[in-house]
Design an enzyme around this catalytic site. Sequence first.
Site, PDB file in Angstrom:
ATOM      1  N   HIS A 101      -1.314  -0.278  -9.805  1.00 53.33           N
ATOM      2  CA  HIS A 101      -1.963  -1.179  -8.833  1.00 53.33           C
ATOM      3  C   HIS A 101      -2.546  -2.422  -9.520  1.00 53.33           C
ATOM      4  O   HIS A 101      -3.762  -2.647  -9.517  1.00 53.33           O
ATOM      5  CB  HIS A 101      -3.062  -0.432  -8.056  1.00 53.33           C
ATOM      6  CG  HIS A 101      -3.426  -1.119  -6.760  1.00 53.33           C
ATOM      7  ND1 HIS A 101      -3.797  -0.440  -5.632  1.00 53.33           N
ATOM      8  CD2 HIS A 101      -3.479  -2.442  -6.419  1.00 53.33           C
ATOM      9  CE1 HIS A 101      -4.073  -1.296  -4.655  1.00 53.33           C
ATOM     10  NE2 HIS A 101      -3.870  -2.519  -5.123  1.00 53.33           N
ATOM     11  N   GLU A 155      -3.522   7.220  -4.689  1.00 58.25           N
ATOM     12  CA  GLU A 155      -3.707   6.735  -6.064  1.00 58.25           C
ATOM     13  C   GLU A 155      -5.178   6.831  -6.487  1.00 58.25           C
ATOM     14  O   GLU A 155      -6.066   6.718  -5.637  1.00 58.25           O
ATOM     15  CB  GLU A 155      -3.220   5.267  -6.172  1.00 58.25           C
ATOM     16  CG  GLU A 155      -3.994   4.298  -5.291  1.00 58.25           C
ATOM     17  CD  GLU A 155      -3.445   2.878  -5.343  1.00 58.25           C
ATOM     18  OE1 GLU A 155      -2.218   2.693  -5.194  1.00 58.25           O
ATOM     19  OE2 GLU A 155      -4.261   1.963  -5.524  1.00 58.25           O
ATOM     20  N   ARG A 181       0.854  -1.182   0.000  1.00 61.97           N
ATOM     21  CA  ARG A 181       0.000   0.000   0.000  1.00 61.97           C
ATOM     22  C   ARG A 181       0.892   1.234   0.000  1.00 61.97           C
ATOM     23  O   ARG A 181       1.976   1.235   0.633  1.00 61.97           O
ATOM     24  CB  ARG A 181      -0.899   0.037   1.245  1.00 61.97           C
ATOM     25  CG  ARG A 181      -2.072  -0.906   1.233  1.00 61.97           C
ATOM     26  CD  ARG A 181      -3.139  -0.526   0.204  1.00 61.97           C
ATOM     27  NE  ARG A 181      -4.321  -1.351   0.276  1.00 61.97           N
ATOM     28  CZ  ARG A 181      -4.567  -2.424  -0.496  1.00 61.97           C
ATOM     29  NH1 ARG A 181      -3.695  -2.778  -1.416  1.00 61.97           N
ATOM     30  NH2 ARG A 181      -5.694  -3.102  -0.359  1.00 61.97           N
TER      31      ARG A 181
HETATM   32  C1  DGY Z   1      -5.889  -6.255  -2.410  1.00 63.56           C
HETATM   33  O1  DGY Z   1      -6.528  -7.303  -2.541  1.00 63.56           O
HETATM   34  O2  DGY Z   1      -5.682  -5.731  -1.323  1.00 63.56           O
HETATM   35  C2  DGY Z   1      -5.378  -5.617  -3.665  1.00 63.56           C
HETATM   36  O3  DGY Z   1      -4.612  -4.507  -3.394  1.00 63.56           O
HETATM   37  C3  DGY Z   1      -6.534  -5.241  -4.579  1.00 63.56           C
HETATM   38  O4  DGY Z   1      -7.498  -4.595  -3.853  1.00 63.56           O
END
Ligand code: DGY
Length: 319
Positions: A285, A267, A238
């Site tokens: 992402h 983002e 993240r």
């Molecule tokens: C997650 O599963 O946390 C990925 O980042 C997609 O949301």
Amino acid sequence: MKPVILVTRKLPEAVEERLLRDYMPRLNPDDHLYSSDELIESASGADAILPCHTERFTAQVIQRLPVSVRIIANYSVGFDHVDVEAARSRGLVVTNTPDVLSDATAEVTIMLMLGAARRAGEGERMVRTGTWRDWSPSFMVGTQMTGKRLGIVGLGRVGRVTARRARGFDMIIHYHNRRRLPPDLEEGAVFHPTPEDLMPHCDFLALHCISSPETYRMLNADRIALLPDGAIVVNASRGTVVDDDALTAALKSGKIAAAGLDVYNGEPVIHPEYRALQNTFLMPHIGSATKETRDAMGFRALENLDAFFAGREPPDRVA
Ligand code: DGY
């Protein structure tokens, strides 16, 4: 009566078919992003919500959810978009989708490492824009990954798969985790009790920790200073775990040779310096974005809903 499920984003066909078979889903065929107000309105009379990390369940949103909603079955492993304390105090069950995206996310992590180390973004831009002129021994020289030390912050499910794949490049694994893992999960990785202890051992640093108040901006200027000069940093967890000003400053000074990023603070609106810098390899992402994994995430969310509505404990309950 089948339970009514508000599904906030367009999900893979096979998952929506299953939803239509077993539940009364409210789908989102044009895949638009719900505002908080629309989310709350659309949840009226629903028994459950199946959201993605793109919807934020703050304490205020949770308070305003219709009382009919009893479970938030996330289509994501990360659940930092949900205020779990607020959910708990309202008696809302919250689940996530662990395991099924570890392979896909580890693949992207390796891609970020290679892309950053071997200057893939720069090279691709050069070929595409017709600005590639020549070959020479000093042209596009990057950093070799083979045999280097990889430091992993957060040796959880994804971190462990990344470590395994990295061993295929003869990398030596170091890690920091809240708790030391047992030897069968460590698989020879060297434990460091604090991030500060880990940093000097990282030719490559991969961030795989969850987003939480404890990990907020864990990669900051002080810790970057402890990395070896020319280290490479990658992040597929993240954006919140990185202090963007500190990282961009280190990328400019050369303290960090390159960064591979798949996730960002704020983002899709990202720190503009990341785009301006040549030594960044940037992805939007896509850690879990494979057909196999996106289907599996949906089925895992459904397993949680199935268990909940059958009166069983959902396997992936986080609140
Ligand atoms: C997650 O599963 O946390 C990925 O980042 C997609 O949301």
